[in-house]
Motif scaffolding. Structure first.
Motif, PDB file in Angstrom:
ATOM      1  N   HIS A  38       0.827  -1.219   0.000  1.00 29.43           N
ATOM      2  CA  HIS A  38       0.000   0.000   0.000  1.00 29.43           C
ATOM      3  C   HIS A  38       0.855   1.261   0.000  1.00 29.43           C
ATOM      4  N   ASP A  72       1.130   2.789  -3.497  1.00 26.69           N
ATOM      5  CA  ASP A  72      -0.041   3.526  -3.988  1.00 26.69           C
ATOM      6  C   ASP A  72       0.093   5.019  -3.713  1.00 26.69           C
ATOM      7  N   ARG A  73       0.892   5.355  -2.709  1.00 28.53           N
ATOM      8  CA  ARG A  73       0.971   6.742  -2.271  1.00 28.53           C
ATOM      9  C   ARG A  73       2.263   7.441  -2.710  1.00 28.53           C
ATOM     10  N   TYR A 103       0.048   9.244  -6.281  1.00 26.32           N
ATOM     11  CA  TYR A 103      -1.346   8.804  -6.193  1.00 26.32           C
ATOM     12  C   TYR A 103      -2.073   8.900  -7.535  1.00 26.32           C
ATOM     13  N   ALA A 119      -1.109   5.155  -8.925  1.00 28.95           N
ATOM     14  CA  ALA A 119      -1.103   4.188  -7.827  1.00 28.95           C
ATOM     15  C   ALA A 119      -1.049   2.753  -8.341  1.00 28.95           C
ATOM     16  N   HIS A 120      -1.865   2.451  -9.324  1.00 30.51           N
ATOM     17  CA  HIS A 120      -1.912   1.083  -9.829  1.00 30.51           C
ATOM     18  C   HIS A 120      -0.578   0.676 -10.456  1.00 30.51           C
ATOM     19  N   ARG A 147       2.222   0.046  -7.755  1.00 33.49           N
ATOM     20  CA  ARG A 147       1.963  -1.202  -7.040  1.00 33.49           C
ATOM     21  C   ARG A 147       2.267  -2.412  -7.944  1.00 33.49           C
ATOM     22  N   THR A 202      -4.821   3.994 -16.073  1.00 35.93           N
ATOM     23  CA  THR A 202      -4.232   4.878 -15.057  1.00 35.93           C
ATOM     24  C   THR A 202      -3.411   5.966 -15.720  1.00 35.93           C
ATOM     25  N   ILE A 260      -7.025   5.501  -5.185  1.00 36.16           N
ATOM     26  CA  ILE A 260      -6.145   4.435  -4.672  1.00 36.16           C
ATOM     27  C   ILE A 260      -6.908   3.123  -4.802  1.00 36.16           C
ATOM     28  N   GLN A 261      -6.415   2.221  -5.664  1.00 35.43           N
ATOM     29  CA  GLN A 261      -7.212   1.036  -5.975  1.00 35.43           C
ATOM     30  C   GLN A 261      -6.923  -0.176  -5.076  1.00 35.43           C
ATOM     31  N   ASN A 262      -5.685  -0.329  -4.575  1.00 28.93           N
ATOM     32  CA  ASN A 262      -5.314  -1.522  -3.782  1.00 28.93           C
ATOM     33  C   ASN A 262      -5.675  -2.810  -4.521  1.00 28.93           C
TER      34      ASN A 262
END
Length: 391
Positions: A238, A241-242, A245, A248-249, A252, A282, A327-329
Motif C-alpha cells: 500500500h 499507492d501513495r 497517487y 497508484a496502480h 503497485r 491509469t 487508490i485502488q489496492n
C-alpha cells in the motif's frame, strides 16, 4: 555488449565484470569517474541516461549502484557499482557533472547513508533537516525517539551550500553562498491547500527571468524505505499507492513484479492482461489531470472542467472492479485482488472511441490558444542533451 566490455576493461583494467540479468561492473572509486565519462561519451556505448543512483549498506562496506542506459537504445542497460570500506568518513567521487540527475541522487544518498561525494557542489541533506542525527538507512542507525525527538521549532534556512573539494592538501570543506546579496528571492511554497506533494522553492528572479532555484524536497519525504525494513512484502504494497497517487496502480504493479521475480512466482496471462489494461487506463487519467490543471493554471477553466469530466469516466470503471477511485489496492503478489467487473469490457470499449473524439476537442480548444502559445512558446527551452542528463 562485447564492445562495451572492451571499453570498460580498457578504461578500468581492474574492474570486475559479472554476467547477471544486466551486465554488472564493480570498479574502484579511483576509476569511477574515468569509466563513467567513457561510458557516456563513447559513440559505441553512449550511456547518457542515468536511470537510478542508490546507496546500499552492505555491512562492512557502503556501495553506490548506478543503473544506466542509452537514450538511443533503452533496451541496452548497464549496472556500475563502486564502494568504500570507511564507515567513519565514507567518501566517493561525484558524477553530478557527468549526469545532471546525480545532483539530487547523491544528496539523497548522503542524507540517508552519510556518504559524501567529493566535488559535488551542494552536499546538504535533500530530505532530512541539517540537524538530523544519524543516517536512517544504515544498519546501525539508532531509530529511537530519544535520538531524534520531535522538534516543532521553526529554524531559518541556510543561505550556504556545503561542499567537500579534493585539492593538493587533501579533502577540504567549503561553504558556498547560495544567492548574491542583491538578488530578489521569492519563496514559493511549501504551503499547499491539499498539504501533499509540496515543495519549497527559493527562487532568485531578474524581472520575469528565473536566475536560480534552491529546492527543498523535505516536505514530501514519508520514510517509506525505513518503514519497509520491518514489514513483510504484502504489508508494504500500500505504500507504493501513495508514492504517486495519480499512478497508484502502476507503482503497485512494479513492486508486485519485483517480489514475484525474486520469489519465482509466475502469474497467469489473464493477470498480465488485466494489469496492463489497468496501467494504461491509469496513465490516461494521469495525463488528463496533468493537462487539465496546467490549463487551469493558465486561466483556461473550461479546459480543466472538460479534463476532469472525462477522467471521471475512468474513475467509474476503476470503482466497479477495485472498489477504489484514486487508490485502488488492486494488485497483489501473484495476481489481482478480484476478477474484472462484468461491465468492464463494455465500458472500456465505449470509452476508447469517446476519448479519441475528445482529444480532437482538446486540440481545438487549447493547442492554438493565443494565451497558451504566448506563455509557453520560447520559454524554458532545454537542449536535448540537458533534458536527458537531468531526466
Amino acid at each position: 555488449m562485447e564492445a562495451i566490455k572492451q571499453l570498460i576493461l580498457a578504461t578500468a583494467p581492474e574492474a570486475v565484470l559479472e554476467e547477471k540479468a544486466l551486465l554488472t561492473v564493480t570498479v574502484a572509486p579511483d576509476d569511477l569517474r574515468a569509466l563513467a565519462t567513457a561510458l557516456k561519451n563513447d559513440p559505441a556505448s553512449r550511456f547518457d541516461f542515468l536511470i537510478q543512483l542508490t546507496g546500499v549498506d552492505e555491512g562492512e562496506t557502503f556501495s553506490v549502484v548506478y543503473l544506466m542506459t542509452s537514450s538511443d537504445d533503452m533496451s541496452r542497460q548497464l549496472v556500475v557499482k563502486t564502494y568504500t570500506a570507511d564507515r567513519e568518513n565514507p567518501v566517493l567521487p561525484t558524477v553530478s557533472d557527468i549526469w545532471g540527475t546525480a545532483l539530487l541522487n547523491e544528496r539523497e544518498v548522503f542524507g540517508f547513508l552519510g556518504i559524501r561525494f567529493i566535488d559535488h557542489p551542494d552536499m546538504r541533506h535533500l530530505f532530512l533537516t541539517e540537524r538530523w542525527k544519524g543516517y536512517p538507512l544504515r544498519k546501525d542507525y539508532d531509530a529511537s525517539r530519544e535520538a531524534n525527538p520531535v522538534d516543532v521549532t521553526s529554524y531559518p534556512m541556510s543561505d550556504h551550500t556545503e561542499t567537500w573539494v579534493k585539492g593538493k592538501e587533501g579533502i577540504q570543506h567549503e561553504k558556498i553562498q547560495l544567492f548574491d546579496e542583491d538578488d530578489y528571492v521569492l519563496n514559493i511554497g511549501p504551503q499547499h491547500p491539499a498539504t501533499h506533494g509540496v515543495l519549497h522553492f527559493r527562487t532568485a528572479l531578474d524581472g520575469e527571468i528565473i536566475k536560480k532555484i534552491d529546492v527543498n524536497c523535505g516536505y514530501i519525504h514519508r520514510g517509506i524505505e525505513k518503514l519497509s525494513e520491518g514489514l513483510t512484502y504484502p504489508q508494504i504494497l500500500h505504500f507504493t499507492d501513495r508514492l504517486d497517487y495519480l499512478s497508484a496502480h502502476i507503482n503497485r504493479h512494479a513492486l508486485c513484479m519485483c517480489v514475484e521475480k525474486a520469489a519465482g512466482i509466475e502469474v497467469t496471462d489473464r493477470v498480465d492482461v488485466i494489469r496492463t489494461i489497468m496501467d494504461e487506463l491509469t496513465r490516461v487519467t494521469s495525463h488528463l489531470l496533468s493537462w487539465a490543471t496546467m490549463c487551469m493554471d493558465m486561466g483556461a477553466l473550461t479546459a480543466f472542467i472538460y479534463g476532469m469530466r472525462d477522467r471521471e469516466k475512468i474513475m467509474d470503471i476503476f470503482e466497479e472492479t477495485t472498489g477504489g477511485r484514486l487508490i485502488q489496492n488492486y494488485n497483489v503478489i501473484g495476481g489481482v485482488m478480484a476478477d474484472l467487473h462484468p461491465d468492464f469490457q463494455r465500458k472500456v470499449k465505449a470509452f476508447i472511441p469517446y476519448m479519441r473524439e475528445k482529444l480532437k476537442e482538446y486540440h481545438q480548444l487549447y493547442t492554438g490558444n493565443v494565451i497558451a502559445v504566448n506563455r509557453m512558446k520560447g520559454v524554458g527551452i532545454l537542449r536535448k542533451e540537458t533534458a536527458i542528463s537531468y531526466a
